[in-house]
Design an enzyme around this catalytic site. Structure first.
Site, PDB file in Angstrom:
ATOM      1  CG  ASP A 121       6.614  -1.050  -5.316  1.00  0.00           C
ATOM      2  OD1 ASP A 121       6.144  -2.249  -5.808  1.00  0.00           O
ATOM      3  OD2 ASP A 121       5.630  -0.441  -4.811  1.00  0.00           O
ATOM      4  CG  ASP A 123       0.373  -1.989  -7.692  1.00  0.00           C
ATOM      5  OD1 ASP A 123      -0.833  -1.330  -8.386  1.00  0.00           O
ATOM      6  OD2 ASP A 123       0.990  -2.874  -8.304  1.00  0.00           O
ATOM      7  CG  ASP A 296       4.197   1.121  -1.721  1.00  0.00           C
ATOM      8  OD1 ASP A 296       4.373   0.315  -2.816  1.00  0.00           O
ATOM      9  OD2 ASP A 296       2.727   1.118  -1.673  1.00  0.00           O
TER      10      ASP A 296
END
Ligand SMILES: O=P(O)(O)OC[C@H]1O[C@H](O[C@H]2O[C@H](CO)[C@@H](O)[C@H](O)[C@H]2O)[C@H](O)[C@@H](O)[C@@H]1O
Length: 673
Positions: A121, A123, A296
Site C-alpha cells: 500500500d 500512504d 495500514d
C-alpha cells in the site's frame, strides 16, 4: 483514538453502522449496506427518511471518529514516549498479530524454495501520514528499499490514489501499480471515471465552506479529507457527503484514515486487485508462491482477507495501535516497513550466510558458514558497520580529493575505531535511556554519528518556550526526522553490541587482518546493494529536508537580525560571506519547500555553502549546535566521480607504491569528519 478510551480495538465502521441500523425494523432497511461501506441508494423514503439519514450520518461519524488513532503525545516534544511493553492492550494484540520483524524467521522459513511476491500500500505504509495529501512523499531511503525489493521479488503498489499520482510519488518503473483501490487495472467503464468527476465537483461545492476539508479525485474513486477539519464539523462533513451521494446511487462511501472514500458500487477492492495481479503475473500457484501484502488502512483488510482465505501468504498490518485485522503480522510504522523490506532483500541475497543470530534459521546451509562469519553476520552489526566504514571511506575520499590529503589503511582503520568509540558512547546512552523506559528525551551526545549532524531530538529554544501543559500537535513533517533518529539510535546500539561480538570474533587478528575482515564484510553487504547507491542513499538522508529543513528555517529566521546587529563588529568580507550564506540558506529552504526531492539542487547549494564556512557560532549555538555546514557540503560530491568502493584498494595500492603521505600529524585529534 485516545488510548485512554475504553476500547483498545478499533471496530469496523460497517459493524458500527449495522449495529445502529440493527435498531430499525427490517422492512425499513432497503438501502444497502455494502461490504466495506454503505450507500444510500434505493432508500425507502416513505417512512422516516430523516431518521434513516440521521442514522447513516451518525454511523459515518462514528467511523470517522474511530479512524486514524493518535498515540499519546510527549508533553515536551510532541513525540510519543509510550512503549508497547508498557501497554497491556498493545501487548495482548501483539500476541495475536506479532511483529513481522520478530517473526521474520518463520516468514522466510515458510518461503523456502518458494517465490515471494510483494504488495505494498502507499500512504501510511511507504510514506508517513501527513496533513497535506499532496506532500505525502516517500523518503529516498524508502525508495531505495522498494527498488531493491523489486530487484528480487515481483512487487506491486496497490493504492487508493490514482495510478498516476502514486507513480509520481514512488517513481519506480520496475514496479506494478494498481491505483484507485485496484480499480484501474480492471478496466472499469468510462462511466465510473465520469461519475467520479461529477461527484468531485458536487463534493467540492458542498465542502468548500468547511475549513480544512478537501476533495481529491483519484480517477475512479474520490477522497474527502477531514484530517484538517475541526472535530465539531465532522458531522457536517458526513451529512454533506451523504446528501451528495443520494444523487449517485452507483457510489458508496467507506472510511479510511481521516478520509471518506467514495467508490463505485462494484465488486472490486484491493483483495480482488491482488488476486488479479497474481493471476496476470503468472503467480497464481498458491503452492509455490508466497504473497506478502503490507498495508495500514481499512481498504487493505480486503487484501489481507484474500490471503487468509487462500491460505497462502501473509498480510502485514502497519499500525501503532491494536486493531481488528485479518493480517497475520504487524509492523509499527513505515520505518519498520523499510526494515522488513531490507531484511527480505538481504535474506534473498545472502541466503548462504543465513545464520541463527541473524534470522534464526537453522537450515543446512548454516553449517557451512565458518564460526567467525556467524559472529560477523549479526545483521544489524553488519549494517552498522557498513554505514560506518562507508562513512569513513567517504570522508577519506573527500579529504583525498579536496585537500589532497591521503592516509594509510591503518590510519583509516584507526579513525574507524575512534568513530566506533563515539558510537559506543552514544549507543550506551541511547540504550540506557530507552531501556529505562523513562521516556527521557534528552539529546544524546554523538547521536549524529559524529557527523556534525544536528540531533533532531535536541530541544531547541523555540520548543523549550512552549508551555508544557499543552502538548504541541505531532508535526507530521517531523515524522521522517524521528524515523531517521530512531534508525540511527537503533543502529548505534546494535553497533555497540556487534562490536563486542566482533571484538571476540576478531581477537588475535592484527590491524590489517581486522581491516581486511571489515572490508570483506562491507563488500559482501555492498554487493547486495551496490556501493554507490549506499553512499548516495546515505548522503540523501543526511541532507534531506527531514534532517536539515527545521534548523535551516530557524537560522534563516534569526540571521537578518544578527547581521544587522553585528555589521559594525565584523569585517566587510565576513559580512559579505555571511550574507551570501544567508542567501544560500534561503534558496535551500525554498528547495526543501517546493521540490524536496531535487537532490541535485540540494547538493549544488550545499557545495556552494561549503565555501561560506560556518555560520556565526552564537547564531547557531541555540538552534543546532552540532550543525557543521562546511562539513555537510563535503558530502555533496557525486560518488560517481570516484566510486568509494575503489577507494580502499586505491589507498592500498598507493601505500604499496610508497606514494602516500600519512597525515596523522597534520590532523589533530585524528577526527576527519
Ligand atoms: O491506499 P492508500 O495508498 O493508503 O491510499 C488511501 C488514501 O491515502 C491518502 O490519504 C491518506 O494519506 C494522506 C497523506 O498522508 C493523509 O493526509 C490522509 O488523511 C490519509 O487518509 C490519499 O490522499 C487518499 O486519497 C487515499 O484514499
Amino acid at each position: 483514538m485516545d488510548l485512554s478510551n475504553s476500547s483498545p480495538v478499533i471496530t469496523d465502521p460497517v459493524a458500527i453502522s449495522q449495529q445502529l441500523l440493527g435498531g430499525l425494523p427490517s422492512n425499513l432497511m432497503q438501502f444497502s449496506v455494502m461490504p466495506g461501506g454503505y450507500s444510500s441508494s434505493g432508500m425507502n423514503v416513505g417512512v422516516s427518511r430523516l431518521k434513516i439519514e440521521e442514522v447513516l450520518v451518525n454511523g459515518l461519524l462514528d467511523a470517522m471518529k474511530s479512524s486514524s488513532p493518535r498515540r499519546r503525545l510527549n508533553v515536551a516534544f510532541g513525540e510519543d514516549n509510550s512503549s508497547e511493553e508498557e501497554d497491556p492492550a498493545y501487548s495482548a494484540w501483539m500476541a495475536k498479530c506479532p511483529s513481522a520483524l520478530a517473526s521474520f524467521k518463520q516468514i522466510v522459513a515458510s518461503a523456502q524454495g518458494k517465490k515471494i511476491a510483494v504488495f505494498l500500500d502507499y500512504d501510511g505504509t511507504l510514506s508517513p501520514i501527513v496533513d497535506d495529501p499532496d506532500k505525502a512523499v516517500m523518503s529516498p531511503v524508502m525508495r531505495a528499499a522498494v527498488r531493491n525489493v523489486a530487484k528480487y521479488f515481483p512487487t506491486a503498489i496497490v493504492s487508493g490514489r490514482s495510478r498516476n499520482k502514486v507513480f509520481e510519488f514512488v517513481k519506480l518503473k520496475e514496479l506494478y501499480y494498481a491505483g484507485s483501490h485496484g480499480m484501474d487495472i480492471m478496466a472499469p467503464s468510462a462511466n465510473h471515471e465520469h461519475s467520479a468527476e461529477k461527484v468531485t465537483k458536487s463534493l467540492l461545492q458542498v465542502v468548500s465552506g468547511i475549513e480544512g476539508a478537501t476533495v481529491e479525485n483519484n480517477k475512479f474513486c474520490v477522497s474527502v479529507h477531514y484530517r484538517n477539519v475541526a472535530e465539531k464539523d465532522w458531522k457536517l462533513v458526513a451529512r454533506l457527503v451523504n446528501e451528495v451521494l443520494e444523487a449517485f446511487p452507483r457510489l458508496k462511501v467507506t472510511n479510511g484514515r481521516m478520509v471518506l472514500e467514495v467508490r463505485p458500487v462494484i465488486d472490486w477492492d484491493k483483495g480482488k486487485a491482488v488476486e488479479f495481479l497474481l493471476q496476470s503475473l503468472g503467480l497464481n500457484d498458491s503452492e509455490n508462491v508466497i504473497p506478502i501484502y503490507i498495508g495500514d488502512d481499512r481498504t487493505d483488510e480486503d487484501a489481507f482477507k484474500v490471503l487468509r482465505q487462500r491460505n497462502c501468504g501473509y498480510g502485514i498490518l502497519v499500525s501503532q495501535v491494536p486493531k481488528e485485522t485479518e493480517a497475520f503480522y504487524s509492523l509499527r510504522d513505515p520505518s519498520e516497513v523499510m526494515e522488513f523490506l531490507n531484511f527480505l532483500v538481504r535474506w534473498k541475497k545472502h541466503s548462504v550466510l543465513r545464520a541463527p543470530s541473524r534470522f534464526g534459521s537453522n537450515s543446512d546451509s548454516d553449517s557451512k558458514v565458518p564460526t567467525q562469519k556467524l559472529h560477523m553476520c549479526n545483521k544489524r552489526f553488519v549494517d552498522s558497520l557498513v554505514l560506518l566504514v562507508c562513512w569513513m571511506v567517504w570522508k577519506e575520499r573527500n579529504a583525498h580529493v579536496f585537500q589532497n590529503q591521503r592516509c594509510s589503511a591503518s590510519f583509516l582503520f584507526g579513525s574507524i575505531k575512534k568513530e566506533v568509540a563515539i558510537w559506543k558512547e552514544a549507543g550506551a546512552s541511547a540504550a540506557s535511556s530507552s531501556s529505562s523506559g523513562s521516556g527521557d528525551a534528552k539529546p544524546v551526545k554523538g547521536l549524529g554519528l559524529g557527523l556534525g549532524l544536528p540531533d533532531p531530538r535536541a530541544p531547541r529554544r523555540r520548543a523549550a518556550k512552549q508551555p508544557t501543559a499543552a502538548p504541541p500537535p505531532l508535526p507530521p513533517r517531523g515524522a521522517y526526522a524521528s524515523e531517521a533518529l530512531e534508525k540511527l539510535t537503533r543502529e548505534t546500539r546494535e553497533a555497540v553490541r556487534g562490536l563486542e561480538t566482533a571484538t571476540g570474533a576478531m581477537a588475535g587478528l592484527d590491524d590489517d587482518a581486522m581491516m581486511e575482515e571489515f572490508v570483506k564484510q562491507f563488500e559482501e553487504f555492498a554487493g547486495a546493494q551496490d556501493m554507490d547507491s549506499i553512499v548516495e542513499t546515505m548522503m540523501q538522508q543526511l541532507l534531506s529536508k527531514e534532517i536539515l529543513h527545521e534548523p535551516m528555517k530557524d537560522i534563516v529566521e534569526k540571521y537578518p537580525k544578527w547581521l544587522e546587529e553585528n555589521k559594525s563588529k565584523i569585517s566587510k568580507e565576513e559580512y559579505e560571506r555571511y550574507n551570501n550564506q544567508l542567501e544560500l540558506m534561503m534558496k535551500l529552504n525554498e528547495v526543501y519547500e517546493k521540490e524536496p526531492e531535487n537532490m541535485a539542487k540540494i547538493f549544488e547549494i550545499m557545495q556552494n555553502m561549503q565555501e561560506c564556512g560556518q555560520p556565526p557560532s552564537d547564531l547557531v549555538q541555540d538552534i543546532a549546535p552540532d550543525l557543521d555546514l562546511s562539513k555537510l557540503g563535503q558530502l555533496t560530491f557525486q560518488p560517481k566521480e570516484l566510486p568509494a568502493s575503489n577507494l580502499l584498494s586505491k589507498i592500498k595500492e598507493e601505500e604499496q607504491r610508497g606514494a602516500l603521505r600519512v597525515r596523522e600529524a597534520s590532523l589533530p585529534g585524528c577526527r576527519c569528519n
